[in-house]
Design a protein around this motif. Structure first.
Motif, PDB file in Angstrom:
ATOM      1  N   SER A 135      42.199  49.664  54.241  1.00 33.45           N
ATOM      2  CA  SER A 135      42.625  49.277  52.895  1.00 33.45           C
ATOM      3  C   SER A 135      43.776  48.280  52.928  1.00 33.45           C
ATOM      4  N   PHE A 136      44.781  48.521  53.769  1.00 33.44           N
ATOM      5  CA  PHE A 136      45.904  47.591  53.815  1.00 33.44           C
ATOM      6  C   PHE A 136      45.582  46.327  54.609  1.00 33.44           C
ATOM      7  N   MET A 137      44.576  46.401  55.481  1.00 33.19           N
ATOM      8  CA  MET A 137      44.087  45.190  56.125  1.00 33.19           C
ATOM      9  C   MET A 137      43.466  44.261  55.074  1.00 33.19           C
ATOM     10  N   ILE A 138      42.688  44.862  54.174  1.00 36.09           N
ATOM     11  CA  ILE A 138      42.074  44.097  53.082  1.00 36.09           C
ATOM     12  C   ILE A 138      43.138  43.564  52.138  1.00 36.09           C
ATOM     13  N   MET A 139      44.141  44.376  51.822  1.00 31.95           N
ATOM     14  CA  MET A 139      45.219  43.940  50.933  1.00 31.95           C
ATOM     15  C   MET A 139      45.952  42.723  51.496  1.00 31.95           C
ATOM     16  N   ASN A 140      46.226  42.753  52.786  1.00 36.66           N
ATOM     17  CA  ASN A 140      46.964  41.656  53.408  1.00 36.66           C
ATOM     18  C   ASN A 140      46.140  40.387  53.491  1.00 36.66           C
ATOM     19  N   VAL A 141      44.904  40.493  53.996  1.00 42.14           N
ATOM     20  CA  VAL A 141      44.068  39.308  54.184  1.00 42.14           C
ATOM     21  C   VAL A 141      43.673  38.712  52.832  1.00 42.14           C
ATOM     22  N   ALA A 142      43.220  39.568  51.909  1.00 42.22           N
ATOM     23  CA  ALA A 142      42.846  39.071  50.582  1.00 42.22           C
ATOM     24  C   ALA A 142      44.061  38.553  49.828  1.00 42.22           C
ATOM     25  N   GLY A 143      45.215  39.179  50.035  1.00 43.33           N
ATOM     26  CA  GLY A 143      46.437  38.753  49.346  1.00 43.33           C
ATOM     27  C   GLY A 143      46.878  37.358  49.742  1.00 43.33           C
ATOM     28  N   ILE A 144      46.807  37.026  51.025  1.00 38.70           N
ATOM     29  CA  ILE A 144      47.234  35.694  51.456  1.00 38.70           C
ATOM     30  C   ILE A 144      46.256  34.623  50.977  1.00 38.70           C
ATOM     31  N   PHE A 145      44.969  34.982  50.862  1.00 42.50           N
ATOM     32  CA  PHE A 145      44.002  34.039  50.301  1.00 42.50           C
ATOM     33  C   PHE A 145      44.225  33.851  48.800  1.00 42.50           C
ATOM     34  N   VAL A 146      44.657  34.908  48.126  1.00 36.89           N
ATOM     35  CA  VAL A 146      45.013  34.783  46.704  1.00 36.89           C
ATOM     36  C   VAL A 146      46.152  33.796  46.542  1.00 36.89           C
ATOM     37  N   TRP A 147      47.167  33.908  47.383  1.00 30.74           N
ATOM     38  CA  TRP A 147      48.290  32.954  47.330  1.00 30.74           C
ATOM     39  C   TRP A 147      47.804  31.529  47.568  1.00 30.74           C
ATOM     40  N   PHE A 148      46.911  31.339  48.522  1.00 30.21           N
ATOM     41  CA  PHE A 148      46.412  30.007  48.846  1.00 30.21           C
ATOM     42  C   PHE A 148      45.675  29.384  47.668  1.00 30.21           C
ATOM     43  N   PHE A 149      44.747  30.130  47.076  1.00 27.57           N
ATOM     44  CA  PHE A 149      43.926  29.560  46.007  1.00 27.57           C
ATOM     45  C   PHE A 149      44.679  29.466  44.677  1.00 27.57           C
ATOM     46  N   GLN A 150      45.690  30.287  44.467  1.00 27.19           N
ATOM     47  CA  GLN A 150      46.474  30.201  43.234  1.00 27.19           C
ATOM     48  C   GLN A 150      47.469  29.050  43.277  1.00 27.19           C
ATOM     49  N   THR A 151      47.882  28.643  44.457  1.00 23.10           N
ATOM     50  CA  THR A 151      48.846  27.550  44.580  1.00 23.10           C
ATOM     51  C   THR A 151      48.187  26.213  44.926  1.00 23.10           C
ATOM     52  N   THR A 152      46.863  26.223  45.109  1.00 15.80           N
ATOM     53  CA  THR A 152      46.148  25.002  45.504  1.00 15.80           C
ATOM     54  C   THR A 152      44.961  24.791  44.575  1.00 15.80           C
ATOM     55  N   GLU A 153      44.895  23.650  43.941  1.00 20.43           N
ATOM     56  CA  GLU A 153      43.775  23.343  43.064  1.00 20.43           C
ATOM     57  C   GLU A 153      42.568  22.884  43.873  1.00 20.43           C
ATOM     58  N   ASN A 154      41.384  22.987  43.252  1.00 16.94           N
ATOM     59  CA  ASN A 154      40.149  22.660  43.955  1.00 16.94           C
ATOM     60  C   ASN A 154      40.100  21.201  44.404  1.00 16.94           C
ATOM     61  N   LYS A 155      40.601  20.295  43.569  1.00 11.53           N
ATOM     62  CA  LYS A 155      40.534  18.888  43.957  1.00 11.53           C
ATOM     63  C   LYS A 155      41.516  18.566  45.083  1.00 11.53           C
ATOM     64  N   GLU A 156      42.574  19.366  45.221  1.00  6.48           N
ATOM     65  CA  GLU A 156      43.455  19.208  46.372  1.00  6.48           C
ATOM     66  C   GLU A 156      42.740  19.604  47.657  1.00  6.48           C
ATOM     67  N   ILE A 157      41.999  20.717  47.594  1.00  2.90           N
ATOM     68  CA  ILE A 157      41.235  21.159  48.763  1.00  2.90           C
ATOM     69  C   ILE A 157      40.176  20.132  49.128  1.00  2.90           C
ATOM     70  N   SER A 158      39.475  19.627  48.097  1.00  3.91           N
ATOM     71  CA  SER A 158      38.429  18.634  48.322  1.00  3.91           C
ATOM     72  C   SER A 158      38.988  17.370  48.975  1.00  3.91           C
ATOM     73  N   ARG A 159      40.101  16.887  48.452  1.00  2.00           N
ATOM     74  CA  ARG A 159      40.696  15.646  48.984  1.00  2.00           C
ATOM     75  C   ARG A 159      41.184  15.867  50.410  1.00  2.00           C
ATOM     76  N   ALA A 160      41.755  17.024  50.691  1.00  2.27           N
ATOM     77  CA  ALA A 160      42.250  17.316  52.040  1.00  2.27           C
ATOM     78  C   ALA A 160      41.094  17.435  53.036  1.00  2.27           C
ATOM     79  N   LEU A 161      39.981  18.033  52.605  1.00  2.00           N
ATOM     80  CA  LEU A 161      38.821  18.161  53.484  1.00  2.00           C
ATOM     81  C   LEU A 161      38.240  16.793  53.821  1.00  2.00           C
TER      82      LEU A 161
END
Length: 282
Positions: A135-161
């Protein structure tokens, strides 16, 4: 006539600059404005540290309790990035899933010493250990991805890729998949509100909600198909399939903190790995 032509050209130039300026993203928060590649490096290193810390077992039962304080790094990152409230909404859903997994794993998995029993509810050593770890493994891994996607817009990801060398078609498929989740969510809410306006009961127990949701799947799927056709026509009108160098109106900015943040993240990861090796030797 020449004066009129010059004014027209200057107005067009002004409008073009205004549009280009409008689509740019300017972030005042340095951590939020990190380059997407640097943020993704933080995500990878944090996930690696999570798996390393998950191997540290405390108490006689051998629980992975260090994962609990380690999770505090996620809300701290969200707070420093200025996205605490926005991230907390997504983290609540992750926490709900983690609580369900913790409860199911703890109660249903037998094995090891019996730790607690109340009626038909029993908690065994193996179940508690697996439940807390997973459960806390999921909380940590999913939590850091939440931070990534909440602070990064889709067009930023697209342009960086695209800047990293990825094919623009693969980049579009990736970003459109991310956008599709949000679009389908908004469309489903619109359809449910329309059903409610017609007098259809959409709130209540699970059976009532399922009964109201199933008929809404047909317009939702048809709407997605129609939107995909419109997207294809829009892309073709913009020369998406034409081979050659593409013009980018959106310029991805860097905050200037990329190098020090990456160095700090690497140092923390190496320190955690070294500490785990020392504990393993001892």
């Amino acid at each position: 006539k020449e004066d009129i032509m010059e004014k027209t050209d200057s107005e067009k130039t002004h409008m073009e600059k205004t549009y280009i300026e409008k689509i740019q993203i300017h972030k005042t928060n340095k951590l939020e404005g990190l380059y997407p590649a640097t943020k993704f490096l933080i995500v990878i290193l944090y996930t690696l540290c999570t798996f390393i810390i998950g191997t540290i077992h405390l108490t006689k039962v051998g629980l992975s309790l260090v994962l609990i304080p380690w999770f505090l790094c996620v809300p701290i990152l969200c707070l420093i990035s200025g996205m605490f409230k926005k991230c907390m909404k997504a983290l609540k859903a992750v926490a709900f899933v983690a609580i369900i997994i913790l409860s199911v794993q703890t109660i249903l998995i037998p094995g090891g010493e019996l730790l607690w029993k109340f009626g038909f509810l029993t908690i065994f050593e193996k179940g508690l250990k697996t439940g807390i770890s997973l459960s806390f493994m999921i909380m940590n891994v999913a939590g850091i991805f939440v931070w990534f996607f909440q602070t990064t817009e889709n067009k930023e990801i697209s342009r960086a890729l695209e800047a990293s060398g990825m094919n623009y078609k693969a980049t579009y498929v990736f970003t459109s998949t991310l956008q599709m989740i949000e679009i389908l969510g908004k469309n489903s809410k619109t359809i449910m509100n329309a059903q409610k306006a017609r007098g259809v009961e959409t709130e209540g127990n699970l059976f009532i909600r399922a009964k109201a949701f199933v008929p809404s799947l047909v317009p939702l799927i048809l709407g997605a198909v129609i939107n995909s056709e419109e997207r294809v026509l829009t892309l073709e009108s913009r020369g998406f399939s034409i081979q050659g160098e593409k013009t980018h109106l959106f310029n991805l900015e860097k905050s200037g903190w990329e190098k020090p943040v990456a160095i700090i993240a690497i140092i923390i990861t190496v320190a955690i790995l070294a500490g785990r090796i020392v504990l393993w030797i001892m």
